[in-house]
Design a protein around this motif. Structure first.
Motif, PDB file in Angstrom:
ATOM      1  N   TYR A   1      22.030  78.185  -6.320  1.00 41.56           N
ATOM      2  CA  TYR A   1      21.556  76.821  -6.530  1.00 41.56           C
ATOM      3  C   TYR A   1      21.794  75.990  -5.277  1.00 41.56           C
ATOM      4  O   TYR A   1      22.684  76.295  -4.473  1.00 41.56           O
ATOM      5  CB  TYR A   1      22.300  76.165  -7.705  1.00 41.56           C
ATOM      6  CG  TYR A   1      21.796  76.572  -9.061  1.00 41.56           C
ATOM      7  CD1 TYR A   1      20.774  75.872  -9.683  1.00 41.56           C
ATOM      8  CD2 TYR A   1      22.349  77.654  -9.742  1.00 41.56           C
ATOM      9  CE1 TYR A   1      20.314  76.227 -10.941  1.00 41.56           C
ATOM     10  CE2 TYR A   1      21.892  78.031 -10.998  1.00 41.56           C
ATOM     11  CZ  TYR A   1      20.875  77.307 -11.587  1.00 41.56           C
ATOM     12  OH  TYR A   1      20.417  77.670 -12.829  1.00 41.56           O
ATOM     13  N   LEU A   2      21.011  74.930  -5.124  1.00 40.21           N
ATOM     14  CA  LEU A   2      21.166  73.975  -4.034  1.00 40.21           C
ATOM     15  C   LEU A   2      21.534  72.619  -4.620  1.00 40.21           C
ATOM     16  O   LEU A   2      21.078  72.266  -5.716  1.00 40.21           O
ATOM     17  CB  LEU A   2      19.860  73.841  -3.254  1.00 40.21           C
ATOM     18  CG  LEU A   2      19.303  75.128  -2.643  1.00 40.21           C
ATOM     19  CD1 LEU A   2      17.935  74.857  -2.036  1.00 40.21           C
ATOM     20  CD2 LEU A   2      20.260  75.685  -1.610  1.00 40.21           C
ATOM     21  N   LEU A   3      22.329  71.848  -3.880  1.00 39.03           N
ATOM     22  CA  LEU A   3      22.641  70.490  -4.321  1.00 39.03           C
ATOM     23  C   LEU A   3      21.370  69.660  -4.311  1.00 39.03           C
ATOM     24  O   LEU A   3      20.541  69.779  -3.406  1.00 39.03           O
ATOM     25  CB  LEU A   3      23.670  69.852  -3.392  1.00 39.03           C
ATOM     26  CG  LEU A   3      25.049  70.498  -3.339  1.00 39.03           C
ATOM     27  CD1 LEU A   3      25.898  69.769  -2.304  1.00 39.03           C
ATOM     28  CD2 LEU A   3      25.712  70.489  -4.700  1.00 39.03           C
ATOM     29  N   HIS A   4      21.209  68.812  -5.313  1.00 35.17           N
ATOM     30  CA  HIS A   4      20.079  67.885  -5.372  1.00 35.17           C
ATOM     31  C   HIS A   4      20.641  66.479  -5.231  1.00 35.17           C
ATOM     32  O   HIS A   4      21.258  65.949  -6.155  1.00 35.17           O
ATOM     33  CB  HIS A   4      19.322  68.030  -6.688  1.00 35.17           C
ATOM     34  CG  HIS A   4      18.156  67.104  -6.808  1.00 35.17           C
ATOM     35  ND1 HIS A   4      17.038  67.230  -6.032  1.00 35.17           N
ATOM     36  CD2 HIS A   4      17.964  66.024  -7.584  1.00 35.17           C
ATOM     37  CE1 HIS A   4      16.179  66.273  -6.342  1.00 35.17           C
ATOM     38  NE2 HIS A   4      16.736  65.526  -7.279  1.00 35.17           N
ATOM     39  N   GLU A   5      20.441  65.895  -4.028  1.00 34.69           N
ATOM     40  CA  GLU A   5      20.973  64.565  -3.731  1.00 34.69           C
ATOM     41  C   GLU A   5      22.508  64.602  -3.771  1.00 34.69           C
ATOM     42  O   GLU A   5      23.116  65.656  -3.828  1.00 34.69           O
ATOM     43  CB  GLU A   5      20.412  63.518  -4.694  1.00 34.69           C
ATOM     44  CG  GLU A   5      18.904  63.429  -4.717  1.00 34.69           C
ATOM     45  CD  GLU A   5      18.293  62.883  -3.456  1.00 34.69           C
ATOM     46  OE1 GLU A   5      18.956  62.092  -2.755  1.00 34.69           O
ATOM     47  OE2 GLU A   5      17.155  63.239  -3.152  1.00 34.69           O
ATOM     48  N   GLY A   6      23.101  63.433  -3.749  1.00 38.69           N
ATOM     49  CA  GLY A   6      24.554  63.324  -3.789  1.00 38.69           C
ATOM     50  C   GLY A   6      25.047  63.193  -5.216  1.00 38.69           C
ATOM     51  O   GLY A   6      24.262  63.013  -6.144  1.00 38.69           O
ATOM     52  N   PRO A   7      26.351  63.258  -5.404  1.00 41.91           N
ATOM     53  CA  PRO A   7      26.908  63.131  -6.748  1.00 41.91           C
ATOM     54  C   PRO A   7      26.870  61.681  -7.236  1.00 41.91           C
ATOM     55  O   PRO A   7      26.770  60.742  -6.448  1.00 41.91           O
ATOM     56  CB  PRO A   7      28.351  63.596  -6.569  1.00 41.91           C
ATOM     57  CG  PRO A   7      28.671  63.276  -5.150  1.00 41.91           C
ATOM     58  CD  PRO A   7      27.382  63.480  -4.397  1.00 41.91           C
ATOM     59  N   SER A   8      26.961  61.528  -8.540  1.00 40.97           N
ATOM     60  CA  SER A   8      27.175  60.216  -9.158  1.00 40.97           C
ATOM     61  C   SER A   8      28.612  60.186  -9.637  1.00 40.97           C
ATOM     62  O   SER A   8      29.125  61.189 -10.146  1.00 40.97           O
ATOM     63  CB  SER A   8      26.244  60.008 -10.350  1.00 40.97           C
ATOM     64  OG  SER A   8      24.910  59.925  -9.916  1.00 40.97           O
ATOM     65  N   VAL A   9      29.245  59.031  -9.500  1.00 37.57           N
ATOM     66  CA  VAL A   9      30.654  58.907  -9.851  1.00 37.57           C
ATOM     67  C   VAL A   9      30.836  57.648 -10.686  1.00 37.57           C
ATOM     68  O   VAL A   9      30.232  56.603 -10.408  1.00 37.57           O
ATOM     69  CB  VAL A   9      31.523  58.814  -8.573  1.00 37.57           C
ATOM     70  CG1 VAL A   9      32.990  58.699  -8.917  1.00 37.57           C
ATOM     71  CG2 VAL A   9      31.290  60.018  -7.673  1.00 37.57           C
ATOM     72  N   THR A  10      31.650  57.753 -11.733  1.00 34.33           N
ATOM     73  CA  THR A  10      31.980  56.596 -12.552  1.00 34.33           C
ATOM     74  C   THR A  10      33.442  56.700 -12.964  1.00 34.33           C
ATOM     75  O   THR A  10      34.098  57.726 -12.738  1.00 34.33           O
ATOM     76  CB  THR A  10      31.047  56.503 -13.784  1.00 34.33           C
ATOM     77  OG1 THR A  10      31.236  55.233 -14.418  1.00 34.33           O
ATOM     78  CG2 THR A  10      31.308  57.618 -14.778  1.00 34.33           C
ATOM     79  N   PHE A  11      33.935  55.670 -13.585  1.00 34.62           N
ATOM     80  CA  PHE A  11      35.312  55.629 -14.061  1.00 34.62           C
ATOM     81  C   PHE A  11      35.280  55.299 -15.539  1.00 34.62           C
ATOM     82  O   PHE A  11      34.632  54.332 -15.945  1.00 34.62           O
ATOM     83  CB  PHE A  11      36.092  54.567 -13.275  1.00 34.62           C
ATOM     84  CG  PHE A  11      37.542  54.495 -13.631  1.00 34.62           C
ATOM     85  CD1 PHE A  11      38.407  55.526 -13.304  1.00 34.62           C
ATOM     86  CD2 PHE A  11      38.048  53.390 -14.285  1.00 34.62           C
ATOM     87  CE1 PHE A  11      39.750  55.461 -13.621  1.00 34.62           C
ATOM     88  CE2 PHE A  11      39.397  53.304 -14.609  1.00 34.62           C
ATOM     89  CZ  PHE A  11      40.242  54.341 -14.272  1.00 34.62           C
ATOM     90  N   ASP A  12      35.948  56.118 -16.355  1.00 34.07           N
ATOM     91  CA  ASP A  12      35.903  55.909 -17.800  1.00 34.07           C
ATOM     92  C   ASP A  12      37.089  55.105 -18.333  1.00 34.07           C
ATOM     93  O   ASP A  12      37.337  55.077 -19.533  1.00 34.07           O
ATOM     94  CB  ASP A  12      35.780  57.254 -18.540  1.00 34.07           C
ATOM     95  CG  ASP A  12      37.047  58.091 -18.497  1.00 34.07           C
ATOM     96  OD1 ASP A  12      38.050  57.675 -17.882  1.00 34.07           O
ATOM     97  OD2 ASP A  12      37.035  59.190 -19.091  1.00 34.07           O
TER      98      ASP A  12
ATOM     99  N   ALA B   1      29.096  63.573 -11.698  1.00 34.92           N
ATOM    100  CA  ALA B   1      27.898  64.328 -12.084  1.00 34.92           C
ATOM    101  C   ALA B   1      27.227  64.813 -10.811  1.00 34.92           C
ATOM    102  O   ALA B   1      27.066  64.031  -9.859  1.00 34.92           O
ATOM    103  CB  ALA B   1      26.943  63.450 -12.885  1.00 34.92           C
ATOM    104  N   GLN B   2      26.863  66.085 -10.786  1.00 31.92           N
ATOM    105  CA  GLN B   2      26.175  66.641  -9.630  1.00 31.92           C
ATOM    106  C   GLN B   2      24.999  67.477 -10.118  1.00 31.92           C
ATOM    107  O   GLN B   2      25.176  68.410 -10.897  1.00 31.92           O
ATOM    108  CB  GLN B   2      27.104  67.541  -8.799  1.00 31.92           C
ATOM    109  CG  GLN B   2      26.423  68.219  -7.640  1.00 31.92           C
ATOM    110  CD  GLN B   2      25.886  67.246  -6.613  1.00 31.92           C
ATOM    111  OE1 GLN B   2      26.643  66.491  -6.022  1.00 31.92           O
ATOM    112  NE2 GLN B   2      24.593  67.239  -6.398  1.00 31.92           N
ATOM    113  N   ALA B   3      23.789  67.116  -9.666  1.00 30.24           N
ATOM    114  CA  ALA B   3      22.604  67.902 -10.009  1.00 30.24           C
ATOM    115  C   ALA B   3      22.452  69.032  -9.012  1.00 30.24           C
ATOM    116  O   ALA B   3      22.739  68.873  -7.819  1.00 30.24           O
ATOM    117  CB  ALA B   3      21.368  67.011  -9.982  1.00 30.24           C
TER     118      ALA B   3
END
Length: 59
Positions: A34-45, A52-54
């Motif tokens: 697989y290849l990375l799709h764009e950068g990760p998304s990061v949040t704080f719960d 999240a990484q696509a």
């Protein structure tokens, strides 16, 4: 290989706490091809950082 192994989808979003287990899951997907799709998304719960990484199958 023109399709992902083990019946996995072409597009996947990996999510989880920002820890070594998450990093290993992303690394395994990359090792599969697989290849990375764009950068990760990061949040704080409120307690921890969630990432999240696509990833996409090349083709």
């Amino acid at each position: 290989m023109s399709t992902p192994p083990d019946g996995l989808p072409v597009y996947r979003v990996l999510t989880g706490p920002d820890d070594s287990a998450f990093c290993h899951r992303v690394s395994e997907a990359l090792k599969m091809g697989y290849l990375l799709h764009e950068g990760p998304s990061v949040t704080f719960d409120g307690e921890r950082v969630i990432v999240a990484q696509a990833v996409v199958w090349p083709g």
